[in-house]
Design an enzyme around this catalytic site. Structure first.
Site, mmCIF file in Angstrom:
data_model
loop_
_atom_site.group_PDB
_atom_site.id
_atom_site.type_symbol
_atom_site.label_atom_id
_atom_site.label_comp_id
_atom_site.label_asym_id
_atom_site.label_seq_id
_atom_site.Cartn_x
_atom_site.Cartn_y
_atom_site.Cartn_z
ATOM 1 N N ASP A 21 -40.313 -21.472 42.116
ATOM 2 C CA ASP A 21 -41.512 -21.972 42.809
ATOM 3 C C ASP A 21 -42.491 -22.429 41.731
ATOM 4 O OD1 ASP A 21 -43.460 -22.437 44.829
ATOM 5 O OD2 ASP A 21 -44.337 -20.461 44.495
ATOM 6 N N SER A 22 -43.596 -23.032 42.155
ATOM 7 C CA SER A 22 -44.625 -23.430 41.194
ATOM 8 C C SER A 22 -45.326 -22.202 40.610
ATOM 9 C CB SER A 22 -45.668 -24.297 41.898
ATOM 10 O OG SER A 22 -46.293 -23.539 42.922
ATOM 11 N N TYR A 53 -48.306 -27.398 42.570
ATOM 12 C CA TYR A 53 -47.544 -28.631 42.801
ATOM 13 C C TYR A 53 -48.199 -29.456 43.911
ATOM 14 C CZ TYR A 53 -43.334 -27.019 40.219
ATOM 15 O OH TYR A 53 -42.437 -26.613 39.268
ATOM 16 N N GLY A 54 -48.864 -28.752 44.827
ATOM 17 C CA GLY A 54 -49.423 -29.410 46.021
ATOM 18 C C GLY A 54 -50.452 -30.466 45.713
ATOM 19 N N CYS A 84 -40.155 -23.044 47.665
ATOM 20 C CA CYS A 84 -41.410 -23.806 47.650
ATOM 21 C C CYS A 84 -41.277 -24.946 48.659
ATOM 22 C CB CYS A 84 -41.621 -24.351 46.240
ATOM 23 S SG CYS A 84 -43.011 -25.482 46.078
ATOM 24 N N ASN A 85 -42.158 -24.967 49.646
ATOM 25 C CA ASN A 85 -42.114 -26.038 50.656
ATOM 26 C C ASN A 85 -42.391 -27.397 50.025
ATOM 27 O OD1 ASN A 85 -42.371 -24.591 53.627
ATOM 28 N ND2 ASN A 85 -43.274 -23.377 51.995
ATOM 29 N N THR A 86 -43.372 -27.433 49.119
ATOM 30 C CA THR A 86 -43.782 -28.701 48.511
ATOM 31 C C THR A 86 -42.634 -29.312 47.710
ATOM 32 O OG1 THR A 86 -45.962 -27.674 48.299
ATOM 33 C CG2 THR A 86 -45.620 -29.745 47.115
ATOM 34 N N CYS A 194 -46.436 -22.770 53.243
ATOM 35 C CA CYS A 194 -46.439 -22.713 51.774
ATOM 36 C C CYS A 194 -46.088 -21.274 51.437
ATOM 37 C CB CYS A 194 -47.821 -23.072 51.228
ATOM 38 S SG CYS A 194 -48.058 -22.663 49.484
ATOM 39 N N THR A 195 -45.171 -21.090 50.496
ATOM 40 C CA THR A 195 -44.680 -19.723 50.252
ATOM 41 C C THR A 195 -45.733 -18.816 49.598
ATOM 42 O OG1 THR A 195 -43.676 -20.493 48.184
ATOM 43 C CG2 THR A 195 -42.260 -20.384 50.131
ATOM 44 N N HIS A 196 -46.825 -19.404 49.133
ATOM 45 C CA HIS A 196 -47.906 -18.564 48.623
ATOM 46 C C HIS A 196 -48.665 -17.860 49.766
ATOM 47 C CE1 HIS A 196 -47.437 -20.683 44.789
ATOM 48 N NE2 HIS A 196 -48.309 -19.846 44.242
#
Ligand code: DGL
Length: 275
Positions: A21-22, A53-54, A84-86, A194-196
């Site tokens: 992920d970012s 990344y978004g 990461c969705n983005t 968003c995974t965050h």
């Protein structure tokens, strides 16, 4: 019909699963994978130096995804999870063209949310880059099932989580700015796209309660884990039950603050290494 059990799969079954992920967001996915698959080895990479990344260009996201994915393959990963969705909506298709190992991505859970919604009003919280992505918009059209879907970009939230400021006043202010209009619209499901954002669940629920709204949060850690399990079985890549699954954590910005944040979110001692 092909007998998948006989397919020559290459890397050893006890090779690790690469997850990235970012930043720390993908730990929300990695934790579920770790719990469901204790005998699988995991390598987690956070591209903290380049988060979020978004708010980056598509070309930049693709370049980072390729760099990390190729490094993980070099380290022997048998499967990749883009946690990461983005990165998934912007880069998974081109990555699949380059690599022959299974690649699992993360997409906002619009389908279950729309199916379960009683008010037929659903919101999805995403990064700016996801909100502008055409694949993401097609996903909504495909799965909204008659529900109205409110897309809410949430710039700033990922940074607050990465800085360990999830409980700060400024994070609360940001959340209120994004959530109150959705609550006023009477949505009854909020998809965490968003995974965050699962790391802000408590804070989000507190605001919903204060507003006396009845809204359920929908996230993707379990569906992604189930998809991973099915891919491992399909490709005959599952680790032996006797395998001791090690967990390795890397960050492109390996500082003491990151080490502390990783340990807090993973809820177990760990050593962060430099990527
Ligand atoms: N956790 C990520 C996602 O699921 C990326 C957030 C970001 O870096 O902007 O979209």
């Amino acid at each position: 019909m092909t007998n998948l059990k006989n397919v020559n799969i290459g890397p050893s079954n006890n090779a690790p699963i690469g997850i990235f992920d970012s930043g720390v967001g993908g730990l929300s996915i990695a934790k579920c994978i770790s719990e469901q698959l204790p005998h699988e080895g995991l390598i987690y990479v956070a591209d903290t130096l380049h988060a979020p990344y978004g708010e980056k260009s598509i070309d930049f996201i693709i370049e980072r995804v390729n760099t990390i994915a190729h490094r993980l393959v070099k380290q022997g990963a048998k499967v990749l999870v883009i946690a990461c969705n983005t990165a998934t909506v912007n880069a998974i298709s081109q990555l699949r063209e380059q690599l022959s190992i299974p690649i699992i991505g993360v997409e906002p859970a619009i389908k279950p949310a729309a199916l379960q919604s009683k008010s037929k009003k659903v919101a999805v919280l995403v990064t700016q880059a996801t909100s502008e992505n055409s694949q993401f918009k097609s996903l909504i059209t495909k799965h909204q099932n008659g529900a109205q879907v409110f897309i809410q970009p949430c710039p700033g939230l990922v940074e607050k989580i990465e800085q360990g400021l999830s409980d700060s006043h400024c994070c609360d202010q940001l959340l209120r700015r994004y959530l109150l209009p959705l609550i006023a619209q009477k949505v009854d499901r909020i998809v965490l796209g968003c995974t965050h954002y699962p790391f802000l669940q408590q804070q989000i629920k507190r605001i919903i309660e204060e507003e006396k709204a009845s809204i359920l949060l929908v996230e993707t850690a379990l569906p992604v884990t189930l998809q991973l399990i099915s891919q491992l079985e399909r490709h005959n890549l599952s680790a032996a039950k006797s395998n001791i699954g090690t967990r390795q954590f890397y960050s492109s910005k390996n500082t003491n603050i990151q080490q502390e944040l990783f340990t807090k979110l993973w809820q177990n001692p760990l050593t962060l290494q430099s990527f």
